[in-house]
Design a protein around this motif. Structure first.
Motif, PDB file in Angstrom:
ATOM      1  N   VAL A 147      17.140  34.400  45.783  1.00  0.00           N
ATOM      2  CA  VAL A 147      17.016  35.289  45.219  1.00  0.00           C
ATOM      3  C   VAL A 147      18.377  35.066  44.157  1.00  0.00           C
ATOM      4  CG1 VAL A 147      17.825  37.528  44.775  1.00  0.00           C
ATOM      5  CG2 VAL A 147      16.093  37.048  46.497  1.00  0.00           C
ATOM      6  N   MET A 148      19.366  34.304  44.313  1.00  0.00           N
ATOM      7  CA  MET A 148      20.391  33.485  43.497  1.00  0.00           C
ATOM      8  C   MET A 148      20.461  32.922  42.969  1.00  0.00           C
ATOM      9  SD  MET A 148      24.800  32.715  44.448  1.00  0.00           S
ATOM     10  CE  MET A 148      24.157  31.847  46.076  1.00  0.00           C
ATOM     11  N   LEU A 149      19.422  31.737  43.590  1.00  0.00           N
ATOM     12  CA  LEU A 149      19.372  30.283  42.392  1.00  0.00           C
ATOM     13  C   LEU A 149      17.738  30.745  41.291  1.00  0.00           C
ATOM     14  CD1 LEU A 149      18.634  27.497  45.716  1.00  0.00           C
ATOM     15  CD2 LEU A 149      20.429  27.897  43.851  1.00  0.00           C
ATOM     16  N   VAL A 150      17.050  31.711  42.000  1.00  0.00           N
ATOM     17  CA  VAL A 150      15.963  32.011  40.872  1.00  0.00           C
ATOM     18  C   VAL A 150      16.977  32.891  39.718  1.00  0.00           C
ATOM     19  CG1 VAL A 150      14.302  33.780  40.509  1.00  0.00           C
ATOM     20  CG2 VAL A 150      14.403  31.759  42.842  1.00  0.00           C
ATOM     21  N   LEU A 151      17.957  34.196  40.154  1.00  0.00           N
ATOM     22  CA  LEU A 151      18.996  34.387  39.057  1.00  0.00           C
ATOM     23  C   LEU A 151      19.255  33.620  38.030  1.00  0.00           C
ATOM     24  CD1 LEU A 151      19.058  37.920  40.694  1.00  0.00           C
ATOM     25  CD2 LEU A 151      17.536  37.456  39.655  1.00  0.00           C
ATOM     26  N   VAL A 152      19.422  32.736  39.057  1.00  0.00           N
ATOM     27  CA  VAL A 152      21.184  32.072  37.860  1.00  0.00           C
ATOM     28  C   VAL A 152      19.678  30.742  36.987  1.00  0.00           C
ATOM     29  CG1 VAL A 152      22.189  30.004  38.193  1.00  0.00           C
ATOM     30  CG2 VAL A 152      22.274  31.905  39.833  1.00  0.00           C
ATOM     31  N   ARG A 153      18.333  30.356  37.477  1.00  0.00           N
ATOM     32  CA  ARG A 153      17.788  29.609  36.929  1.00  0.00           C
ATOM     33  C   ARG A 153      16.952  30.459  35.527  1.00  0.00           C
ATOM     34  NH1 ARG A 153      11.884  28.861  37.872  1.00  0.00           N
ATOM     35  NH2 ARG A 153      11.758  26.448  36.869  1.00  0.00           N
ATOM     36  N   HIS A 154      16.755  32.102  35.861  1.00  0.00           N
ATOM     37  CA  HIS A 154      16.647  32.758  35.107  1.00  0.00           C
ATOM     38  C   HIS A 154      17.321  32.739  33.272  1.00  0.00           C
ATOM     39  CE1 HIS A 154      15.056  36.177  32.546  1.00  0.00           C
ATOM     40  NE2 HIS A 154      15.699  36.895  32.240  1.00  0.00           N
ATOM     41  N   ALA A 155      19.015  32.953  34.256  1.00  0.00           N
ATOM     42  CA  ALA A 155      19.269  33.253  33.251  1.00  0.00           C
ATOM     43  C   ALA A 155      20.431  31.848  32.366  1.00  0.00           C
ATOM     44  CB  ALA A 155      20.724  33.572  34.199  1.00  0.00           C
ATOM     45  N   LEU A 156      20.526  30.599  33.043  1.00  0.00           N
ATOM     46  CA  LEU A 156      20.431  28.916  31.835  1.00  0.00           C
ATOM     47  C   LEU A 156      18.812  29.309  31.298  1.00  0.00           C
ATOM     48  CD1 LEU A 156      21.254  26.889  35.134  1.00  0.00           C
ATOM     49  CD2 LEU A 156      23.067  27.925  32.959  1.00  0.00           C
ATOM     50  N   ARG A 157      18.128  29.291  31.696  1.00  0.00           N
ATOM     51  CA  ARG A 157      16.759  29.251  30.821  1.00  0.00           C
ATOM     52  C   ARG A 157      16.131  29.666  29.327  1.00  0.00           C
ATOM     53  NH1 ARG A 157      10.859  29.510  33.631  1.00  0.00           N
ATOM     54  NH2 ARG A 157      12.153  27.792  34.298  1.00  0.00           N
ATOM     55  N   ARG A 158      17.293  31.293  29.704  1.00  0.00           N
ATOM     56  CA  ARG A 158      17.289  32.041  28.898  1.00  0.00           C
ATOM     57  C   ARG A 158      18.348  32.270  28.206  1.00  0.00           C
ATOM     58  NH1 ARG A 158      17.550  39.159  29.158  1.00  0.00           N
ATOM     59  NH2 ARG A 158      17.806  39.721  26.840  1.00  0.00           N
ATOM     60  N   ASN A 159      19.612  31.390  28.567  1.00  0.00           N
ATOM     61  CA  ASN A 159      20.605  31.240  27.093  1.00  0.00           C
ATOM     62  C   ASN A 159      20.348  29.757  26.384  1.00  0.00           C
ATOM     63  OD1 ASN A 159      22.062  33.419  28.359  1.00  0.00           O
ATOM     64  ND2 ASN A 159      23.199  32.231  29.964  1.00  0.00           N
ATOM     65  N   GLY A 160      19.284  29.335  26.815  1.00  0.00           N
ATOM     66  CA  GLY A 160      18.455  28.190  26.340  1.00  0.00           C
ATOM     67  C   GLY A 160      18.022  28.336  25.360  1.00  0.00           C
ATOM     68  N   GLN A 161      16.986  29.258  25.525  1.00  0.00           N
ATOM     69  CA  GLN A 161      16.000  30.426  24.736  1.00  0.00           C
ATOM     70  C   GLN A 161      16.909  30.598  23.525  1.00  0.00           C
ATOM     71  OE1 GLN A 161      13.104  32.023  26.812  1.00  0.00           O
ATOM     72  NE2 GLN A 161      12.163  30.816  27.320  1.00  0.00           N
ATOM     73  N   ASP A 162      17.913  31.740  23.842  1.00  0.00           N
ATOM     74  CA  ASP A 162      19.125  32.228  22.794  1.00  0.00           C
ATOM     75  C   ASP A 162      19.227  31.095  21.791  1.00  0.00           C
ATOM     76  OD1 ASP A 162      17.812  35.060  24.094  1.00  0.00           O
ATOM     77  OD2 ASP A 162      19.700  35.473  25.255  1.00  0.00           O
ATOM     78  N   ASN A 163      19.998  30.328  22.327  1.00  0.00           N
ATOM     79  CA  ASN A 163      20.393  29.305  21.903  1.00  0.00           C
ATOM     80  C   ASN A 163      19.695  28.437  21.177  1.00  0.00           C
ATOM     81  OD1 ASN A 163      23.050  29.514  23.014  1.00  0.00           O
ATOM     82  ND2 ASN A 163      22.794  28.348  24.283  1.00  0.00           N
ATOM     83  N   ALA A 164      18.439  28.228  21.995  1.00  0.00           N
ATOM     84  CA  ALA A 164      18.083  27.929  20.279  1.00  0.00           C
ATOM     85  C   ALA A 164      17.084  28.333  19.208  1.00  0.00           C
ATOM     86  CB  ALA A 164      16.442  27.404  21.252  1.00  0.00           C
ATOM     87  N   GLY A 165      16.774  29.564  19.347  1.00  0.00           N
ATOM     88  CA  GLY A 165      16.626  31.227  18.324  1.00  0.00           C
ATOM     89  C   GLY A 165      17.919  31.201  17.366  1.00  0.00           C
ATOM     90  N   LEU A 166      19.218  31.004  17.360  1.00  0.00           N
ATOM     91  CA  LEU A 166      19.802  30.538  17.063  1.00  0.00           C
ATOM     92  C   LEU A 166      20.348  29.564  16.003  1.00  0.00           C
ATOM     93  CD1 LEU A 166      22.621  32.507  18.844  1.00  0.00           C
ATOM     94  CD2 LEU A 166      21.387  33.336  17.455  1.00  0.00           C
ATOM     95  N   THR A 167      19.536  28.380  16.492  1.00  0.00           N
ATOM     96  CA  THR A 167      19.796  27.205  15.672  1.00  0.00           C
ATOM     97  C   THR A 167      19.321  27.224  14.880  1.00  0.00           C
ATOM     98  OG1 THR A 167      20.878  26.433  17.986  1.00  0.00           O
ATOM     99  CG2 THR A 167      19.715  24.361  16.206  1.00  0.00           C
TER     100      THR A 167
END
Length: 328
Positions: free
Chosen positions: A306-326
């Motif tokens: 569960v922890m690995l899945v949540l960390v993976r999701h958080a990293l993916r979402r941060n990447g998408q948000d950073n891409a949107g800002l760029t």
């Protein structure tokens, strides 16, 4: 800002509430998407736990329940202490009328002491059994000895000693290891004492309990014999020096009671404790709890997934948000 634009712009708390709802749904969706990862992690944790549980050797527990012997429950010197305690104290003699609780507590303290336990191990030659044994062969019932610690053929220690230590185990090492294998507990309400041993071999566990009870009685008896003999010698010396009739009577009575104590101690093997429930060879292991280990391993593996899945999701979402800002 125009009135229409102000009406269309969301309030901060409305956006925040919406984000919270979306985040919760996203987390649940992320966990559902990663369900196979969680399942695989739980299965892996269960497999590792089962492997560890199977590698752990069986430990058997043998114990005996003891009661203070009748000689330690009062009477004799205890009653005499009330009559002549003052005069005996003036004469420099301790009548020893401490009663059952003090004698039992002293015996329990002795049983847990470093001097008694190391002497027990040395006396019965248990160094190899407690320091080099790693398990028991179920087929032959013999102990499995680690060849990197002790050479059975040449009967000598071959372990690598740390700087400043000898190859053979020291008294401190023996006490530290053996004290973890035994338990000595006293019930304060009933005065009963339980002595137990945990070990690879059920036969040896039972035998060691018997030896502990016998040695404890012998040690306590020898301590009192030494004190009694010293008291008798002192009383006889004082008797020869006094000419007062009353003091002579006291000394004669004290010598008589001390002699009785000496005789009872010499003929009674159960000097401090008598066995109410003797130790028997255990037929079932006491530990490890393999089913519990497997369950805990499965739970820990699932939690890690569960922890690995949540960390993976958080990293993916941060990447998408950073891409949107760029892009913006």
């Amino acid at each position: 800002m125009k009135k229409d634009e102000m009406m269309m712009s969301p309030t901060p708390w409305t956006a925040h509430d919406g984000d919270d709802e979306i985040d919760l749904r996203e987390l649940l969706a992320a966990l559902w998407r990663g369900k196979y990862w969680i399942l695989a992690s739980a299965i892996l944790g269960a497999g590792l736990a089962v492997a560890v549980a199977l590698l752990l050797p069986n430990i058997y527990h043998a114990e005996a329940t003891l009661a203070p012997s009748e000689e330690q429950q009062g009477g004799g010197l205890s009653s005499l202490a009330g009559q002549f305690g003052g005069l005996a104290s003036l004469a420099g003699v301790n009548l020893g009328g401490t009663g059952r609780t003090d004698k039992t507590g002293l015996a329990v303290a002795v049983a847990q002491s470093r001097h008694f336990l190391t002497g027990f191990v040395r006396r019965h030659r248990l160094e190899v059994a407690i320091m080099a044994a790693t398990g028991m062969d179920k087929g032959t019932g013999e102990l499995t000895i680690d060849p990197e610690l002790y050479d059975v053929t040449q009967k000598k220690w071959v372990r690598e000693a740390k700087p400043g230590r000898s190859v053979e185990p020291s008294d401190w090492e023996l006490f530290r290891v053996f004290s973890k294998l035994i338990s000595v507990e006293q019930d304060k309400k009933t005065g009963l004492v339980t002595i137990g041993v945990d070990y690879f071999s059920p036969e040896l566990a039972k035998q060691w309990v018997d030896w502990l009870v016998a040695d404890l009685n012998a040690v306590m008896k020898q301590r009192d014999l030494t004190d009694t003999q010293r008291n008798i010698a002192y009383l006889k010396d004082q008797l020869a020096k006094t000419s007062v009739a009353d003091m002579q009577t006291v000394f004669y009575k004290l010598i008589e009671e001390q002699t009785k104590t000496l005789m009872l101690a010499e003929v009674n093997p159960d000097y401090v404790f008598k066995t109410l429930d003797p130790a028997v060879v255990p037929e079932e292991k006491a530990k490890p709890k393999r089913a519990l280990i497997a369950v805990l391993g499965t739970l820990l593996g699932g939690m890690l997934g569960v922890m690995l899945v949540l960390v993976r999701h958080a990293l993916r979402r941060n990447g998408q948000d950073n891409a949107g800002l760029t892009v913006s």
